[in-house]
Design an enzyme around this catalytic site. Structure first.
Site, mmCIF file in Angstrom:
data_model
loop_
_atom_site.group_PDB
_atom_site.id
_atom_site.type_symbol
_atom_site.label_atom_id
_atom_site.label_comp_id
_atom_site.label_asym_id
_atom_site.label_seq_id
_atom_site.Cartn_x
_atom_site.Cartn_y
_atom_site.Cartn_z
ATOM 1 N N LYS A 98 0.880 -1.163 0.000
ATOM 2 C CA LYS A 98 0.000 0.000 0.000
ATOM 3 C C LYS A 98 0.919 1.214 0.000
ATOM 4 O O LYS A 98 1.675 1.435 0.953
ATOM 5 C CB LYS A 98 -0.903 -0.031 1.230
ATOM 6 N N ARG A 158 -11.631 -1.522 4.400
ATOM 7 C CA ARG A 158 -10.906 -2.127 5.514
ATOM 8 C C ARG A 158 -11.155 -1.392 6.824
ATOM 9 O O ARG A 158 -11.309 -2.009 7.876
ATOM 10 C CB ARG A 158 -9.402 -2.183 5.200
#
Length: 148
Positions: free
Chosen positions: A67, A110
């Site tokens: 990420k 998430r």
């Protein structure tokens, strides 16, 4: 190099329901807790005086992800968002880059899912209501209905 698919926010959000995100996040927490998945600490790369870059690696179930997020607080003055990023997905067996996903949508799913998993794990038996406090873009995902 083969063509790498890029999935925008609408595609990510269309492919993963909040309920699926909750179950996948629960499984990710469990896999990480048992050591089956690895998630080294986040790395910050300063870009003074403008902002910073953040790299968040993880590996599990045959995949390695990175990420890659930027934080540039003065970007709105330039007509750009403060935070931008991408999630790179690679094979942990070959290193081949498999996909690039919009990071904001993955983070929103998430974040909301982590709040739901936490609430479910910590809720008193028989609880039927919950209070949710959140702010900003990701905070809006915390009170999403879970079907439970």
């Amino acid at each position: 190099m083969p063509e790498v698919p890029v999935f925008n926010a609408d595609t990510v959000l269309g492919a993963v329901s909040p309920a699926d995100a909750i179950e996948r996040t629960r499984a990710a927490f469990e896999h990480h807790a048992t050591g089956a998945w690895a998630m080294p600490p986040k790395v910050y790369v300063d870009a003074p005086p403008a902002g910073d870059f953040r790299a968040m690696p993880a590996r599990g179930d045959g995949l390695a992800t990175l990420k890659w997020v930027t934080s540039f607080p003065r970007n709105p003055e330039r007509g750009l968002p403060v935070v931008a990023g991408a999630l790179l997905v690679s094979s942990s067996e070959t290193g081949e880059l498999l996909a690039i996903l919009d990071c904001a949508s993955v983070t929103s799913l998430r974040t909301g899912a982590a709040a739901a998993v936490s609430a479910q794990a910590l809720a008193a038996e028989g609880a039927s209501t919950v209070g949710a406090i959140g702010c900003g873009v990701n905070g809006a995902w915390s009170p999403r209905p879970t079907g439970r």
